[in-house]
Design an enzyme around this catalytic site. Structure first.
Site, PDB file in Angstrom:
ATOM      1  N   GLY A 263      27.593  16.350  -5.199  1.00 45.71           N
ATOM      2  CA  GLY A 263      29.008  16.020  -5.292  1.00 45.71           C
ATOM      3  C   GLY A 263      29.989  17.163  -5.311  1.00 45.71           C
ATOM      4  CD  GLU A 305      20.397  13.693  -5.801  1.00 46.95           C
ATOM      5  OE1 GLU A 305      19.211  13.605  -5.467  1.00 46.95           O
ATOM      6  OE2 GLU A 305      21.075  12.726  -6.177  1.00 46.95           O
ATOM      7  N   PRO A 306      22.750  18.851  -3.945  1.00 48.66           N
ATOM      8  CG  PRO A 306      22.896  21.154  -3.649  1.00 48.66           C
ATOM      9  CD  PRO A 306      22.186  20.112  -4.460  1.00 48.66           C
ATOM     10  N   GLY A 307      24.655  18.162  -0.996  1.00 51.86           N
ATOM     11  CA  GLY A 307      24.594  17.946   0.448  1.00 51.86           C
ATOM     12  C   GLY A 307      25.734  18.721   1.085  1.00 51.86           C
ATOM     13  NE  ARG A 345      33.954  13.945   5.775  1.00 49.87           N
ATOM     14  CZ  ARG A 345      34.991  14.629   5.344  1.00 49.87           C
ATOM     15  NH1 ARG A 345      35.602  15.496   6.151  1.00 49.87           N
ATOM     16  NH2 ARG A 345      35.443  14.463   4.136  1.00 49.87           N
ATOM     17  CE1 TYR A 349      34.307   7.924   3.615  1.00 44.78           C
ATOM     18  CE2 TYR A 349      33.797   9.798   5.010  1.00 44.78           C
ATOM     19  CZ  TYR A 349      33.386   8.711   4.265  1.00 44.78           C
ATOM     20  OH  TYR A 349      32.051   8.441   4.165  1.00 44.78           O
ATOM     21  CB  CYS A 376      39.177   3.150  24.107  1.00 45.73           C
ATOM     22  SG  CYS A 376      38.885   3.891  25.697  1.00 45.73           S
ATOM     23  CD  GLU A 377      39.465   2.182  17.409  1.00 47.51           C
ATOM     24  OE1 GLU A 377      38.601   1.741  18.187  1.00 47.51           O
ATOM     25  OE2 GLU A 377      40.065   1.473  16.597  1.00 47.51           O
ATOM     26  CE1 TYR A 405      27.007  12.968   3.699  1.00 45.60           C
ATOM     27  CE2 TYR A 405      28.479  14.631   2.811  1.00 45.60           C
ATOM     28  CZ  TYR A 405      27.375  13.813   2.669  1.00 45.60           C
ATOM     29  OH  TYR A 405      26.649  13.841   1.510  1.00 45.60           O
TER      30      TYR A 405
HETATM   31  C1  LIG Z   1      25.347  11.599  -0.980  1.00 42.23           C
HETATM   32  C2  LIG Z   1      24.465  11.892  -2.093  1.00 42.23           C
HETATM   33  C3  LIG Z   1      24.274  13.194  -2.511  1.00 42.23           C
HETATM   34  C4  LIG Z   1      24.980  14.362  -1.905  1.00 42.23           C
HETATM   35  O1  LIG Z   1      26.328  14.353  -2.159  1.00 42.23           O
HETATM   36  P1  LIG Z   1      27.239  15.585  -1.714  1.00 42.23           P
HETATM   37  O2  LIG Z   1      28.590  15.191  -2.144  1.00 42.23           O
HETATM   38  O3  LIG Z   1      27.114  15.685  -0.232  1.00 42.23           O
HETATM   39  O4  LIG Z   1      26.737  16.783  -2.413  1.00 42.23           O
HETATM   40  C5  LIG Z   1      23.388  13.427  -3.546  1.00 42.23           C
HETATM   41  N1  LIG Z   1      22.720  12.406  -4.129  1.00 42.23           N
HETATM   42  C6  LIG Z   1      22.878  11.133  -3.748  1.00 42.23           C
HETATM   43  C7  LIG Z   1      22.117  10.076  -4.431  1.00 42.23           C
HETATM   44  C8  LIG Z   1      23.760  10.830  -2.730  1.00 42.23           C
HETATM   45  O5  LIG Z   1      23.918   9.565  -2.372  1.00 42.23           O
END
Ligand SMILES: *Cc1c(COP(=O)(O)O)cnc(C)c1O
Length: 451
Positions: A263, A305-307, A345, A349, A376-377, A405
């Site tokens: 997050g 768990e960073p994404g 995105r 969003y 086409c939007e 994303y």
């Molecule tokens: C999406 C998600 C993440 C990653 O979130 P980021 O905001 O991209 O860091 C981690 N854990 C879970 C369960 C998620 O659904």
């Protein structure tokens, strides 16, 4: 007006999520933009556009920062995971795994990608609020951990694996009831969320799980949302999750892992000011340590768990500028050769981005334009009212912070093929994703004979 102000902010060499551009970004002698030692307009010429570009160094530095911060601030064991839904590819998985990360997956596709990237099953964690039997079985066979999200997961697992000899490792995701300020669609930790067990269900659940010899509960998980700029929600979460962890222990579960989710936010525009990776880890580590100490609890293995914060600013997208439409007194549209299919995105969003011209990044801004996609939007607008130095058809446009994303949320809307992807490092650009061809998109069409 000087164009620099739109994207120049002090470079944070250790926390790439705080920068707009990849950390290897430079301007060469001719004033052109260079990333990972590669001149962007030349790689656009070589690989075509739209093109996803991933800076290897930025990803590696982010991984190292997470690991180093955990070593510095947390005295127990730890294992950071990469939430691969942010950008899943064999190359990306291999890259983060080589830095010592485990992998979060949410589908059979992401799971197979992680396995193909060489990640061993015990470092893979399967999430999802509606896992299929196929996904559960692939995870079980691969020795991955299943993060149970609801009773359906348990019922399906009971059916699928309870008669097998090897037990399944489970983590439990619950909804911690923590509000954070982010977009409604990416909040997950408030009580009215489709994800995770409700706190009221936990006592009964822990009791039920003890009776299942085929399942081992190894840990507790919570995730409160994405693109978060505050540190307090995770500090609060540490308290709530430790409480739940204790409860699981009280029921006799051998829990060892505490996963605090992802997050951490990133910078998309100059005004975004997310915390650094170091600060985020420090606050979480301190809060978990304190919450455990109060309860006389041995420090669990801490997971996060960073994404987004691992990959967003490592990526950028190159487009070629095309048609221009000026509506006097109203707006000038310049269209690019991609749009909502490679970056959904903005339309999903209302996300903001920053851009510049690859070969004139520092030139004076003399036109305010809106960058439109080719779909086409009417809502297919990538950037609204941004300053550019007299953009011309054929110029290469760089959109920053598209590493997370974008590719993973891309589509074939309007039957537009997905872009190619390259990884850049030390002057080399290498393909990590082939460009789709229009004819590839017909591959799964079937024509019934009677037609
Ligand atoms: C999406 C998600 C993440 C990653 O979130 P980021 O905001 O991209 O860091 C981690 N854990 C879970 C369960 C998620 O659904």
């Amino acid at each position: 007006m000087d164009n620099k102000g739109q994207y120049e902010c002090e470079l944070d060499q250790k926390s790439p999520n705080r920068n707009l551009a990849p950390i290897t970004t430079e301007i060469d002698q001719n004033g052109r933009l260079v990333v990972g030692g590669c001149q962007l307009s030349s790689i656009a010429k070589r690989y075509g556009t739209p093109l996803y570009v991933l800076d290897e160094e930025s990803v590696r530095v982010s991984c190292k920062s997470y690991l180093e911060a955990l070593r510095t601030h947390y005295k127990g064991e730890s294992l950071p995971l990469y939430a691969s839904k942010a950008n899943s590819s064999i190359a990306m998985t291999k890259l983060v795994a080589s830095e010592g990360f485990g992998i979060d997956v949410v589908s059979a596709g992401e799971l197979l990608t992680a396995l193909r990237g060489g990640v061993s099953g015990e470092r893979i964690f399967l999430h999802g609020n509606n896992k299929s039997d196929q996904e559960l079985l692939i995870a079980y066979e691969a020795d991955a951990t299943v993060v149970i999200d609801n009773h359906h997961d348990l019922e399906r697992l009971k059916e699928l694996v309870s008669k097998r000899t090897k037990p399944v490792r489970l983590m439990l995701r619950f909804t911690p009831g923590i509000e954070c300020h982010t977009h409604e669609y990416i909040k997950t930790g408030h009580l009215d969320s489709k994800f995770g067990f409700d706190p009221d269900q936990l006592d009964a659940l822990f009791k039920e799980l003890i009776d299942y010899p085929w399942a081992i509960l190894t840990g507790i998980h919570a995730h409160i949302g994405s693109q978060i700029f505050e540190l307090e929600p995770h500090q609060d979460l540490a308290e709530v999750i430790t409480e739940t962890f204790c409860l699981a222990k009280k029921y006799g579960h051998p829990v060892q892992d505490m996963n605090i989710g992802g997050g951490l936010g990133v910078r998309y525009v100059v005004s975004d000011d997310p915390p650094s990776i170091q600060d985020w880890i420090r606050v979480i580590s301190t809060a978990v340590t304190k919450a455990c100490k109060i309860r006389g609890l041995q420090l669990p293995r801490l997971m996060c768990e960073p994404g987004r914060s691992l990959v967003a600013t490592a990526g950028l997208t190159l487009y070629t500028l095309g048609a221009k439409k000026s509506i006097p007194g109203l707006r000038t549209y310049i269209s690019v050769d991609g749009g909502m299919s490679d970056n959904p995105r903005p339309i999903t969003y209302q996300s903001l981005y920053t851009c510049c011209l690859a070969d004139r990044p520092l030139d004076e801004t003399d036109e305010i334009v809106t960058i439109a996609g080719k779909h086409c939007e009417s809502g297919d607008i990538l950037l609204k009212d941004i300053g550019l130095p007299k953009p011309l058809s054929g110029d290469i446009l760089v959109v920053f912070s598209t590493g997370a994303y974008n590719n993973s949320m891309s589509s074939n809307y309007n039957r537009i093929p997905r872009p190619a992807g390259v990884i850049v490092n030390a002057g080399h650009a290498e393909l990590i994703q082939k460009r789709e061809r229009p004819e590839d998109l017909l591959m799964y069409d079937v024509l019934p004979e009677r037609l």
